[in-house]
Design an enzyme around this catalytic site. Sequence first.
Site, PDB file in Angstrom:
ATOM      1  N   GLU A 148     -44.183  -5.135  61.412  1.00  0.00           N
ATOM      2  CA  GLU A 148     -45.460  -4.441  61.177  1.00  0.00           C
ATOM      3  C   GLU A 148     -46.685  -5.363  61.242  1.00  0.00           C
ATOM      4  OE1 GLU A 148     -44.872  -2.324  57.482  1.00  0.00           O
ATOM      5  OE2 GLU A 148     -43.384  -1.004  58.389  1.00  0.00           O
ATOM      6  N   GLU A 193     -35.333   2.780  62.322  1.00  0.00           N
ATOM      7  CA  GLU A 193     -35.455   3.357  60.969  1.00  0.00           C
ATOM      8  C   GLU A 193     -35.614   4.877  61.044  1.00  0.00           C
ATOM      9  OE1 GLU A 193     -38.366   1.245  58.590  1.00  0.00           O
ATOM     10  OE2 GLU A 193     -37.863  -0.674  59.503  1.00  0.00           O
TER      11      GLU A 193
HETATM   12  C1  GLA Z   1     -40.796   0.068  56.506  1.00  0.00           C
HETATM   13  C2  GLA Z   1     -39.824  -1.096  56.368  1.00  0.00           C
HETATM   14  C3  GLA Z   1     -38.504  -0.641  55.801  1.00  0.00           C
HETATM   15  C4  GLA Z   1     -38.656   0.319  54.657  1.00  0.00           C
HETATM   16  C5  GLA Z   1     -39.517   1.466  55.101  1.00  0.00           C
HETATM   17  C6  GLA Z   1     -39.589   2.548  54.061  1.00  0.00           C
HETATM   18  O1  GLA Z   1     -40.553   0.856  57.589  1.00  0.00           O
HETATM   19  O2  GLA Z   1     -39.596  -1.734  57.578  1.00  0.00           O
HETATM   20  O3  GLA Z   1     -37.822  -1.768  55.333  1.00  0.00           O
HETATM   21  O4  GLA Z   1     -39.208  -0.345  53.556  1.00  0.00           O
HETATM   22  O5  GLA Z   1     -40.793   0.943  55.403  1.00  0.00           O
HETATM   23  O6  GLA Z   1     -40.049   2.079  52.832  1.00  0.00           O
END
Ligand code: GLA
Length: 367
Positions: free
Chosen positions: A155, A260
């Site tokens: 991120e 994710e």
């Molecule tokens: C981000 C992080 C994950 C998780 C998500 C949801 O996407 O990369 O590790 O913490 O947030 O909280």
Amino acid sequence: MVTLGMLITSTNLHAQTTLKEAFKNDFLVGVAINQNQFNNADQRGDPIIKAQFNAISPENILKWQSVQPTPDGYDFTEADQYVEFGESNHMTTVGHTLVWHNQTPRWVFQDANGRPLSGTNAADRELLLQRMHDHIQTVVGRYKGRIQIWDVVNEALQDNGQLRKSPWEKIIGDDYIEKAFQYAHEADPAAILRYNDYSLENEAKRNGAIALIKKLQAEGIPVTAIGLQDHAKMDWPTVEQEDATISAFAALGLKVMITELDVNVLGGARTAEITEMANQGGTNVYNNGLPPDVQQALAKRYADLFGVFAKHHGAVSLVTFWGVTDGDSWLNRPGRMNHPLLFDRAGRPKPAFQAVVQVGLRQSAAK
Ligand code: GLA
């Protein structure tokens, strides 16, 4: 205790094609797991994990705050258990995440007296680089050859595609990203190294990521995969956005991984709004389970997304769900019961599960 419901669930699961079988010619299917799960203490989740998935990610226990909560205090108890779980179940094991602005203890960005490190002080930059190097060397080095894929930087971009002004960026400068990948490569030259982010389906942010990757590639930085987090909603990203995004990163020669995945059926509504809707008996609040029409809409939504992933099976090498059952998901809050995954709170496969498996089977039949 094994209940009748669990027996029925596991019988059903055994009789059905599993996720990993359905996509065995296309990509690995992974899942983020928690401490109970990698300790084999989750009687509902563990049979699902072992039957359905061939890759795992750690939901939290490899984040900086978990492995190095204090400057000299590494704690690998849980991380070791997680990696052992992956090995004993013959799963591709992912490390998540090395350099991020969240879930990183405050001391990392402070000097010994608790004073914030400053971007204008060359010694502070050196100190933070040293900490980053030690952390990556220690963590990646410990699991060299046992963790195959690392999220090196998480991120780093803002929605407009510019670099996020995180403490990493402010104290070290833009090249903290280069350094992180170099250190990770040094610690395990064979590991696949990912840049992982959310909302890369949106054009401005995607273009920022493409520019970043091209810059890293031109500098010879070993970034080998892109992680599209894909915390999706019912109406975002569109199939077209997903398709264009995977194509764009595949064209850069990167492995593309969905890292994710979940589908937030409550959309962007805030917790307070949902509580208010629930108080008024709103039908778009699903605290008693998903109504059949929404269940079907979720199944179609998942089928559409997997249709895109399967179309790009040459480029997409892993699709990971962020949680096993709906009850495990980070998207649940008090007064805000969510239903974002393929298995319900009792561990039963939802219509979305069948829909996803069907995409895989159709894909195999077409080959
Ligand atoms: C981000 C992080 C994950 C998780 C998500 C949801 O996407 O990369 O590790 O913490 O947030 O909280």
